[in-house]
Motif scaffolding. Structure first.
Motif, PDB file in Angstrom:
ATOM      1  N   GLU A  49       0.842  -1.191   0.000  1.00  0.00           N
ATOM      2  CA  GLU A  49       0.000   0.000   0.000  1.00  0.00           C
ATOM      3  C   GLU A  49       0.886   1.253   0.000  1.00  0.00           C
ATOM      4  OE1 GLU A  49      -2.633   2.319   3.409  1.00  0.00           O
ATOM      5  OE2 GLU A  49      -0.968   0.959   3.855  1.00  0.00           O
ATOM      6  N   ASN A  50       0.464   2.254  -0.749  1.00  0.00           N
ATOM      7  CA  ASN A  50       1.080   3.564  -0.623  1.00  0.00           C
ATOM      8  C   ASN A  50       0.438   4.283   0.554  1.00  0.00           C
ATOM      9  OD1 ASN A  50       3.201   4.172  -2.457  1.00  0.00           O
ATOM     10  ND2 ASN A  50       1.718   4.011  -4.135  1.00  0.00           N
ATOM     11  N   SER A  94       7.660   9.463   5.689  1.00  0.00           N
ATOM     12  CA  SER A  94       7.155   8.732   6.852  1.00  0.00           C
ATOM     13  C   SER A  94       7.410   7.231   6.793  1.00  0.00           C
ATOM     14  CB  SER A  94       5.651   8.987   7.020  1.00  0.00           C
ATOM     15  OG  SER A  94       4.969   8.698   5.814  1.00  0.00           O
ATOM     16  N   GLY A  95       8.327   6.809   5.915  1.00  0.00           N
ATOM     17  CA  GLY A  95       8.692   5.391   5.855  1.00  0.00           C
ATOM     18  C   GLY A  95       7.971   4.601   4.794  1.00  0.00           C
ATOM     19  N   ASN A  96       7.259   5.260   3.911  1.00  0.00           N
ATOM     20  CA  ASN A  96       6.476   4.565   2.898  1.00  0.00           C
ATOM     21  C   ASN A  96       7.335   3.606   2.071  1.00  0.00           C
ATOM     22  OD1 ASN A  96       4.032   4.120   1.419  1.00  0.00           O
ATOM     23  ND2 ASN A  96       4.834   5.408  -0.228  1.00  0.00           N
ATOM     24  N   ALA A 165       8.497   5.760  12.075  1.00  0.00           N
ATOM     25  CA  ALA A 165       8.220   5.715  10.636  1.00  0.00           C
ATOM     26  C   ALA A 165       6.804   5.179  10.466  1.00  0.00           C
ATOM     27  CB  ALA A 165       9.231   4.834   9.922  1.00  0.00           C
ATOM     28  N   PRO A 166       5.784   6.018  10.645  1.00  0.00           N
ATOM     29  CA  PRO A 166       4.415   5.525  10.780  1.00  0.00           C
ATOM     30  C   PRO A 166       3.782   5.002   9.506  1.00  0.00           C
ATOM     31  CG  PRO A 166       4.469   7.933  10.854  1.00  0.00           C
ATOM     32  CD  PRO A 166       5.886   7.473  10.871  1.00  0.00           C
ATOM     33  N   CYS A 167       4.518   5.016   8.397  1.00  0.00           N
ATOM     34  CA  CYS A 167       4.035   4.388   7.168  1.00  0.00           C
ATOM     35  C   CYS A 167       4.905   3.211   6.740  1.00  0.00           C
ATOM     36  CB  CYS A 167       3.984   5.419   6.040  1.00  0.00           C
ATOM     37  SG  CYS A 167       2.477   6.419   6.036  1.00  0.00           S
ATOM     38  N   SER A 360      13.095   5.565   2.912  1.00  0.00           N
ATOM     39  CA  SER A 360      11.890   5.866   2.136  1.00  0.00           C
ATOM     40  C   SER A 360      12.129   7.056   1.205  1.00  0.00           C
ATOM     41  CB  SER A 360      10.701   6.136   3.055  1.00  0.00           C
ATOM     42  OG  SER A 360      10.872   7.318   3.812  1.00  0.00           O
ATOM     43  N   LYS A 361      13.003   7.963   1.608  1.00  0.00           N
ATOM     44  CA  LYS A 361      13.317   9.108   0.743  1.00  0.00           C
ATOM     45  C   LYS A 361      14.477   8.793  -0.197  1.00  0.00           C
ATOM     46  CE  LYS A 361      13.991  14.090   0.715  1.00  0.00           C
ATOM     47  NZ  LYS A 361      13.966  15.336   1.516  1.00  0.00           N
ATOM     48  N   TYR A 362      15.420   7.979   0.271  1.00  0.00           N
ATOM     49  CA  TYR A 362      16.602   7.650  -0.542  1.00  0.00           C
ATOM     50  C   TYR A 362      16.736   6.128  -0.632  1.00  0.00           C
ATOM     51  CZ  TYR A 362      17.741  12.555   0.362  1.00  0.00           C
ATOM     52  OH  TYR A 362      17.698  13.918   0.443  1.00  0.00           O
TER      53      TYR A 362
END
Length: 564
Positions: A49-50, A94-96, A165-167, A360-362
């Motif tokens: 899930e995104n 957020s850790g997606n 990281a709530p995602c 999640s960002k990198y």
């Protein structure tokens, strides 16, 4: 994809018939099997899930108690002494899509604050009952669920707490409920779904409070090496490891030194980051183990001069199971949460959660990029501590704190200008020296010294191992120090309390050698403190004996340099 489905669904049917994981609540109509039916159906479709998270609002009822995420002095701590995640959340990170493996005593996949963040592409592993259901089997188990909440409790969902990281997504590995853990279990725990796992959280390790040496099994080491090589689609899984809670064998007011993180052959392995614990004042928790192998520290329950301070609020096993029954003294009335989680067990997943924000960002960062970014971005906590020094590469180092406190904002800021490491992972094992130098008895002034020349093709050190061989008859009375060519001093062991874990009695004079503890007269120590230094030149190994009677020699020393 249809072929994948045709394989998955027969396996799922067999699992329904023969899986032996009992539900935590027999009256709950949503069984583990149904949950995994849905999860494995999603596996067949192959995507997570995104998740989108905004910190605006107050959708997590217990968030104000989570000082480790946002410390405004609400529980008596130092304002700003936290993981500094809010700036990163506000930027939309957020850790997606980051999967974190929780290797522990299970994971409550039906928990109201975790279920939305259970991975649907990585399968769990239960080494107790040989199923894919990582859920707790015992009513008192909770540890893995508490760890999972610190990392990835769902944010702003109207209940409970919030993860760093709530995602991010979780996959559970239940290893600690086994009464006998074999090295093959450790291996499987390290490699489970490694290709999908970005971070492996390990809030466990050797027994605490003995002052004993615990070498890592070769199979466990093999598992970590495989994860570093093949994990995260070839970028390498990041292994974070609890430094240990055995430093203090006394009380907060009257401490007695016992354990060091370097006595744990898992926490001092080059492929992991050992994480220590600091309290809401930024100072070392009395139980948190120091060590030359320590990579960084993160927040957990600490202490003042005489008593422990505020612990960590997180998820607990659902309902009246786990740590909090709902009527537990000093805990929440909501039984599915606890405010009593502590130890380096809770510091480690906080670090894992912050790393999940980074990845999640990198997402293209390798495991080596990640750990060096953690070191270079770490914040110098407790700046008045006298052990702070600077290594030959200009990094702040401290035996209590490693490179410093994990800081999300600093970490992601540093990553924005980071040049990825392109050199292949490499190590050079130098030739062993066998000086057989006697260690002067009861002499902390003279000691025994070995000068060890190193010549490699490296100009940059990533990690250092020392294989140390000695026949000294009482290891716990020794100081062992290693000085690098740059002048960085690493204290590997110092005189400490010792209890024989097999007899549960004080260690015996004349009969507590390295061989007594490990079955071999050689033990491997790890050193993180030389990161970035040029390893070439003369290393100096010094050993001092702090008490009378027991004697021995430095029989052999051998350095292994990881570098580029």
């Amino acid at each position: 994809m249809n072929q994948l489905k045709s394989i998955i669904f027969p396996l799922l049917f067999v699992s329904f018939l023969f899986g032996n994981c009992r539900p935590v609540d027999d009256n709950d109509p949503l069984s583990d099997n149904l949950v995994y039916f849905l999860l494995l159906n999603a596996v067949a479709n192959g995507r997570e899930e995104n998740c989108f998270f905004s910190p605006v609002g107050s959708g997590d009822a217990l968030y104000n108690d989570q000082w480790h995420l946002r410390n405004v002095g609400q529980l008596g701590g130092t304002v700003g002494e936290d993981a500094n995640v809010n700036n990163i959340w506000n930027q939309g990170t957020s850790g997606n899509q980051v999967i974190v493996s929780v290797v522990d005593d299970g994971l409550d996949i039906r928990h109201e604050d975790l279920s939305a963040n259970i991975s649907v592409t990585a399968r769990g592993l239960n080494l107790l009952n040989s199923t894919i259901y990582p859920t707790h089997s015992y009513s008192t188990s909770f540890h893995g669920t508490a760890v999972g909440g610190v990392i990835a409790a769902r944010g702003n969902n109207g209940v409970g707490v919030r993860g760093a990281a709530p995602c991010s997504k979780l996959v559970g590995v239940n290893i600690l409920e086994k009464s006998s853990i074999y090295s093959s279990d450790e291996y499987r725990a390290m490699i489970n779904e490694a290709a999908r796992v970005s971070i492996s959280n390990n809030s466990w390790g050797s027994p605490d409070g003995y002052g004993w040496l615990w070498p890592a099994s070769s199979l466990w080491q093999q598992g970590v090496r495989e994860g570093l090589l093949t994990g995260k689609a070839g970028k390498g899984s990041v292994y974070v490891w609890a430094a240990g809670n055995g430093a203090n064998g006394g009380t907060v007011a009257s401490p007695v030194l016992v354990d060091n993180a370097n006595y744990d052959g898992q926490a001092n392995f080059y492929g992991v980051m050992a994480i220590g614990g600091i309290g809401q004042d930024g100072k070392k928790a009395s139980y948190s183990e120091s060590g030359a192998n320590l990579w960084a520290v993160a927040h957990t329950q600490g202490n003042n001069a005489s008593a422990y301070t505020t612990a960590i609020s997180t998820t607990d096993a659902t309902g009246g199971f786990g740590l909090n029954t709902g009527a537990s003294s000093g805990d929440y009335s909501q039984a599915s949460y606890t405010k009593k989680f502590n130890g380096t067990s809770s510091a480690t997943p906080l670090a894992a959660g912050v790393i999940a924000l980074l990845l999640s960002k990198y997402p293209n960062l390798s495991w080596r990029d990640v750990r060096e970014l953690v070191a270079y971005s770490a914040r110098q906590n407790d700046p008045g501590d006298t052990d702070w020094s600077t290594n030959g590469a200009g990094l702040n180092i401290n035996h209590k704190y490693g490179f410093g406190a994990v800081d999300a904002t600093s970490l992601l800021t540093r990553a924005g200008t980071w040049t990825p490491i392109t050199a292949i992972s490499s190590s050079t094992t130098m030739g062993a020296l066998t000086p057989n130098t006697p260690i002067p008895d009861n002499d902390v002034a003279t000691g025994a010294t070995v000068n060890y020349p190193v010549s490699t093709s490296y100009s940059y050190t990533e990690y250092v191992d020392l294989e140390f061989t000695s026949n000294h008859t009482y290891f716990p009375e020794l100081y062992i120090l290693v000085t690098s060519p740059s002048g960085t001093i690493s204290l590997l062991t110092e005189p400490h309390g010792c209890i024989n874990p097999y007899s549960n009695t004080y260690c015996s004079t004349g009969n507590t050698s390295i061989a007594t503890m490990t079955g071999s007269s050689t033990y491997r120590f790890g050193m993180a403190r030389n990161l970035g230094e040029n390893p070439n030149g003369t290393w100096i190994i010094q050993v001092y004996d702090a008490s009378a009677t027991d004697t021995g020699s430095i029989n052999s020393v051998q350095l292994r340099i990881y570098g580029r």
